[in-house]
Design a protein around this motif. Structure first.
Motif, PDB file in Angstrom:
ATOM      1  N   PRO A  15       0.829  -1.205   0.000  1.00  0.00           N
ATOM      2  CA  PRO A  15       0.000   0.000   0.000  1.00  0.00           C
ATOM      3  C   PRO A  15       0.863   1.253   0.000  1.00  0.00           C
ATOM      4  O   PRO A  15       1.994   1.244   0.500  1.00  0.00           O
ATOM      5  N   VAL A  16       0.348   2.328  -0.555  1.00  0.00           N
ATOM      6  CA  VAL A  16       1.041   3.614  -0.560  1.00  0.00           C
ATOM      7  C   VAL A  16       0.492   4.460   0.574  1.00  0.00           C
ATOM      8  O   VAL A  16      -0.694   4.754   0.622  1.00  0.00           O
ATOM      9  N   THR A  17       1.357   4.844   1.512  1.00  0.00           N
ATOM     10  CA  THR A  17       0.963   5.689   2.633  1.00  0.00           C
ATOM     11  C   THR A  17       1.843   6.937   2.628  1.00  0.00           C
ATOM     12  O   THR A  17       2.775   7.059   1.836  1.00  0.00           O
ATOM     13  N   ASP A  18       1.558   7.870   3.529  1.00  0.00           N
ATOM     14  CA  ASP A  18       2.381   9.074   3.622  1.00  0.00           C
ATOM     15  C   ASP A  18       3.831   8.727   3.944  1.00  0.00           C
ATOM     16  O   ASP A  18       4.753   9.431   3.532  1.00  0.00           O
ATOM     17  N   ARG A  19       4.046   7.631   4.668  1.00  0.00           N
ATOM     18  CA  ARG A  19       5.402   7.262   5.051  1.00  0.00           C
ATOM     19  C   ARG A  19       6.120   6.441   3.986  1.00  0.00           C
ATOM     20  O   ARG A  19       7.354   6.381   3.974  1.00  0.00           O
ATOM     21  N   THR A  20       5.373   5.805   3.097  1.00  0.00           N
ATOM     22  CA  THR A  20       6.019   4.940   2.100  1.00  0.00           C
ATOM     23  C   THR A  20       5.978   5.509   0.690  1.00  0.00           C
ATOM     24  O   THR A  20       6.556   4.919  -0.222  1.00  0.00           O
ATOM     25  N   ARG A  21       5.313   6.635   0.505  1.00  0.00           N
ATOM     26  CA  ARG A  21       5.201   7.214  -0.833  1.00  0.00           C
ATOM     27  C   ARG A  21       6.589   7.565  -1.380  1.00  0.00           C
ATOM     28  O   ARG A  21       7.412   8.171  -0.687  1.00  0.00           O
ATOM     29  N   CYS A  90      11.066   2.582  12.565  1.00  0.00           N
ATOM     30  CA  CYS A  90      11.402   2.360  11.166  1.00  0.00           C
ATOM     31  C   CYS A  90      12.554   1.367  11.121  1.00  0.00           C
ATOM     32  O   CYS A  90      13.597   1.596  11.738  1.00  0.00           O
ATOM     33  N   VAL A  91      12.354   0.264  10.420  1.00  0.00           N
ATOM     34  CA  VAL A  91      13.387  -0.758  10.265  1.00  0.00           C
ATOM     35  C   VAL A  91      13.864  -0.739   8.816  1.00  0.00           C
ATOM     36  O   VAL A  91      13.055  -0.725   7.883  1.00  0.00           O
ATOM     37  N   THR A  92      15.176  -0.732   8.621  1.00  0.00           N
ATOM     38  CA  THR A  92      15.732  -0.700   7.271  1.00  0.00           C
ATOM     39  C   THR A  92      16.650  -1.900   7.032  1.00  0.00           C
ATOM     40  O   THR A  92      17.329  -2.368   7.941  1.00  0.00           O
ATOM     41  N   ARG A 113      19.914  -2.279  -3.082  1.00  0.00           N
ATOM     42  CA  ARG A 113      18.546  -2.732  -2.845  1.00  0.00           C
ATOM     43  C   ARG A 113      18.216  -2.380  -1.403  1.00  0.00           C
ATOM     44  O   ARG A 113      18.997  -2.672  -0.503  1.00  0.00           O
ATOM     45  N   SER A 114      17.085  -1.736  -1.179  1.00  0.00           N
ATOM     46  CA  SER A 114      16.767  -1.310   0.180  1.00  0.00           C
ATOM     47  C   SER A 114      15.276  -1.451   0.462  1.00  0.00           C
ATOM     48  O   SER A 114      14.438  -1.369  -0.434  1.00  0.00           O
ATOM     49  N   ALA A 115      14.991  -1.653   1.733  1.00  0.00           N
ATOM     50  CA  ALA A 115      13.599  -1.746   2.191  1.00  0.00           C
ATOM     51  C   ALA A 115      13.471  -1.005   3.506  1.00  0.00           C
ATOM     52  O   ALA A 115      14.384  -1.022   4.340  1.00  0.00           O
ATOM     53  N   MET A 116      12.326  -0.352   3.693  1.00  0.00           N
ATOM     54  CA  MET A 116      12.001   0.324   4.943  1.00  0.00           C
ATOM     55  C   MET A 116      10.636  -0.180   5.406  1.00  0.00           C
ATOM     56  O   MET A 116       9.683  -0.205   4.623  1.00  0.00           O
ATOM     57  N   ILE A 117      10.546  -0.591   6.665  1.00  0.00           N
ATOM     58  CA  ILE A 117       9.292  -1.074   7.230  1.00  0.00           C
ATOM     59  C   ILE A 117       8.894  -0.151   8.372  1.00  0.00           C
ATOM     60  O   ILE A 117       9.714   0.139   9.254  1.00  0.00           O
ATOM     61  N   HIS A 118       7.657   0.323   8.346  1.00  0.00           N
ATOM     62  CA  HIS A 118       7.157   1.249   9.350  1.00  0.00           C
ATOM     63  C   HIS A 118       6.076   0.573  10.198  1.00  0.00           C
ATOM     64  O   HIS A 118       5.336  -0.287   9.710  1.00  0.00           O
ATOM     65  N   GLY A 119       5.961   0.996  11.439  1.00  0.00           N
ATOM     66  CA  GLY A 119       4.878   0.503  12.275  1.00  0.00           C
ATOM     67  C   GLY A 119       5.221   0.558  13.745  1.00  0.00           C
ATOM     68  O   GLY A 119       6.307   1.002  14.137  1.00  0.00           O
ATOM     69  N   VAL A 120       4.292   0.113  14.555  1.00  0.00           N
ATOM     70  CA  VAL A 120       4.505  -0.013  15.994  1.00  0.00           C
ATOM     71  C   VAL A 120       4.596  -1.505  16.304  1.00  0.00           C
ATOM     72  O   VAL A 120       3.601  -2.221  16.182  1.00  0.00           O
ATOM     73  N   ALA A 170       5.407  -0.808   4.068  1.00  0.00           N
ATOM     74  CA  ALA A 170       6.819  -0.884   3.715  1.00  0.00           C
ATOM     75  C   ALA A 170       7.084  -0.161   2.410  1.00  0.00           C
ATOM     76  O   ALA A 170       6.181   0.068   1.602  1.00  0.00           O
ATOM     77  N   SER A 171       8.340   0.197   2.219  1.00  0.00           N
ATOM     78  CA  SER A 171       8.785   0.895   1.012  1.00  0.00           C
ATOM     79  C   SER A 171      10.017   0.198   0.461  1.00  0.00           C
ATOM     80  O   SER A 171      10.893  -0.216   1.224  1.00  0.00           O
ATOM     81  N   VAL A 172      10.102   0.082  -0.858  1.00  0.00           N
ATOM     82  CA  VAL A 172      11.214  -0.614  -1.515  1.00  0.00           C
ATOM     83  C   VAL A 172      11.816   0.288  -2.591  1.00  0.00           C
ATOM     84  O   VAL A 172      11.093   0.926  -3.354  1.00  0.00           O
ATOM     85  N   LYS A 173      13.147   0.339  -2.613  1.00  0.00           N
ATOM     86  CA  LYS A 173      13.837   1.051  -3.685  1.00  0.00           C
ATOM     87  C   LYS A 173      15.078   0.268  -4.089  1.00  0.00           C
ATOM     88  O   LYS A 173      15.737  -0.347  -3.243  1.00  0.00           O
ATOM     89  N   THR A 174      15.388   0.309  -5.392  1.00  0.00           N
ATOM     90  CA  THR A 174      16.606  -0.314  -5.906  1.00  0.00           C
ATOM     91  C   THR A 174      17.233   0.608  -6.945  1.00  0.00           C
ATOM     92  O   THR A 174      16.536   1.387  -7.604  1.00  0.00           O
ATOM     93  N   ALA A 175      18.543   0.505  -7.072  1.00  0.00           N
ATOM     94  CA  ALA A 175      19.260   1.232  -8.115  1.00  0.00           C
ATOM     95  C   ALA A 175      20.206   0.254  -8.791  1.00  0.00           C
ATOM     96  O   ALA A 175      20.960  -0.462  -8.124  1.00  0.00           O
ATOM     97  N   VAL A 176      20.154   0.205 -10.111  1.00  0.00           N
ATOM     98  CA  VAL A 176      21.005  -0.691 -10.890  1.00  0.00           C
ATOM     99  C   VAL A 176      21.498   0.054 -12.124  1.00  0.00           C
ATOM    100  O   VAL A 176      20.948   1.079 -12.510  1.00  0.00           O
ATOM    101  N   GLY A 177      22.560  -0.484 -12.713  1.00  0.00           N
ATOM    102  CA  GLY A 177      22.988   0.025 -14.004  1.00  0.00           C
ATOM    103  C   GLY A 177      24.206   0.923 -13.972  1.00  0.00           C
ATOM    104  O   GLY A 177      24.762   1.221 -12.916  1.00  0.00           O
TER     105      GLY A 177
END
Length: 230
Positions: A15-21, A90-92, A113-120, A170-177
């Motif tokens: 899902p897209v939230t204010d914290r994961t957008r 926030c866990v990364t 490659r990175s991930a961020m997980i938000h919550g209580v 959660a939010s996911v980002k990757t950079a390649v190339g």
């Protein structure tokens, strides 16, 4: 990783939230839960960000997961884990795959490659769930080790804090190339540009100096030697 007796999986799209957008570099973002799981499965150390006594604290710790939760563990005396269930955290998890060396310093970067997980998170108190979570954590780092080594005693369990953090937000980002300045003015500088890959591999097991002669490492440990981590 053991997935037995686990809750129902979360939706396939994050899902897209204010914290994961994804507000910057949106092309590097992903909403696929499979990408999140792949990043989590490729590592075993995360960083837990939490506010303790009014001050931010970022603590490295090991983790495990099932399809719905991330499990983090530490000592009951740890300030960060004691504070975590009372406020958002926030866990990364990040994997560095190499350097991007461009013709100009401005265009340098990192493939990652990175991930961020938000919550209580909540503290796991049910004995069966606590054992299950610790097994997931142990098997995540070293598959086969839970059934090989001695299980935790009651005293050890009492001295251990286990947190469960939902993977729902959660939010996911990757950079390649390669560098992105190959078709710009700097291409005429005659400067080498490209990527410098970074790969971590498991080494040969090293025995405890106090280990009696004749005790060899089990196959689930020796088999990892020379294989890629991450």
């Amino acid at each position: 990783m053991n997935r037995a007796s686990q809750p129902s999986a979360l939706p396939a799209e994050l899902p897209v939230t204010d914290r994961t957008r994804h507000r910057r570099l949106r092309a590097q973002g992903s909403l696929a839960r499979a990408d999140l799981e792949a990043i989590l499965d490729a590592g075993f150390v995360c960083h837990l960000g939490v506010v303790v006594d009014g001050h931010p604290m970022v603590v490295p710790t090991v983790y495990g997961r099932d399809d719905t939760h991330l499990f983090l563990h530490g000592s009951v005396a740890g300030r960060s884990l004691a504070a975590a269930p009372k406020a958002p955290v926030c866990v990364t998890v990040t994997h560095v795959d190499g350097l991007v060396l461009a013709r100009s310093v401005f265009e340098h970067g990192v493939n990652y490659r990175s991930a961020m997980i938000h919550g209580v998170p909540r503290t796991v108190t049910d004995p069966d769930e606590k054992l299950r979570g610790l097994r997931l954590l142990t098997e995540h780092a070293t598959p086969g080790q839970w059934d090989y080594a001695r299980r935790p005693s009651r005293k050890e369990l009492a001295a251990t804090t286990l947190l469960a953090l939902s993977l729902a937000e959660a939010s996911v980002k990757t950079a390649v190339g390669p560098p992105e300045d190959g078709d710009g003015p700097d291409a005429a500088l005659g400067i080498w540009a490209g990527t410098l890959p970074l790969t971590a591999t498991w080494g040969t097991p090293v025995a405890d100096p106090l280990l009696p002669a004749g005790i060899e490492p089990p196959p689930h440990i020796t088999g990892r030697g020379g294989t890629r981590q991450g």
